[in-house]
Design a protein around this motif. Sequence first.
Motif, PDB file in Angstrom:
ATOM      1  N   ASP A  37      35.854  87.910   6.930  1.00 54.93           N
ATOM      2  CA  ASP A  37      36.853  87.314   7.816  1.00 54.93           C
ATOM      3  C   ASP A  37      36.294  87.094   9.223  1.00 54.93           C
ATOM      4  OD1 ASP A  37      38.722  87.346   5.764  1.00 54.93           O
ATOM      5  OD2 ASP A  37      39.539  89.297   6.348  1.00 54.93           O
ATOM      6  N   LYS A  38      35.558  88.071   9.722  1.00 57.08           N
ATOM      7  CA  LYS A  38      34.983  87.947  11.063  1.00 57.08           C
ATOM      8  C   LYS A  38      33.912  86.861  11.108  1.00 57.08           C
ATOM      9  CE  LYS A  38      35.985  92.611  12.588  1.00 57.08           C
ATOM     10  NZ  LYS A  38      35.440  93.881  13.058  1.00 57.08           N
ATOM     11  N   GLU A  40      33.736  84.173   9.162  1.00 58.43           N
ATOM     12  CA  GLU A  40      34.396  82.870   9.084  1.00 58.43           C
ATOM     13  C   GLU A  40      35.089  82.517  10.399  1.00 58.43           C
ATOM     14  OE1 GLU A  40      33.972  80.615   6.757  1.00 58.43           O
ATOM     15  OE2 GLU A  40      32.662  82.058   5.749  1.00 58.43           O
TER      16      GLU A  40
END
Length: 114
Positions: A37-38, A40
């Motif tokens: 997530d980080k 992206e």
Amino acid sequence: MKVIAAYLLLVLGGNTSPSAKDIKNLLSTVGAEADDDKIELLLSQVEGKDITELIAAGRERLASVPAGGGAVAVAAPSGGAGGGAAAAADEPKKEEKVEEKEESDDDMGFSLFD
């Protein structure tokens, strides 16, 4: 921070547009976990932008952030206080120097250069 650092290291190494796979590979070489997530989020924020312009914009923003060290307001004594109290309030407080330890035990006996 480690995702940003990995991205910047890849750019510094010549990869002008690092992918998520590149960042994951770099982080895995040092045993760090990569959060998808980080990665992206970072890639979506820097997509199509020049890294030097982003760094310059960040420096401008940091220049406007206040960084401590402000004076402490001293309340004036009320009533029949004489001029001696006012003179004492005008003198800046002397700061005590704190001596740092020569060597730290925080590294548990390991050093970068061992």
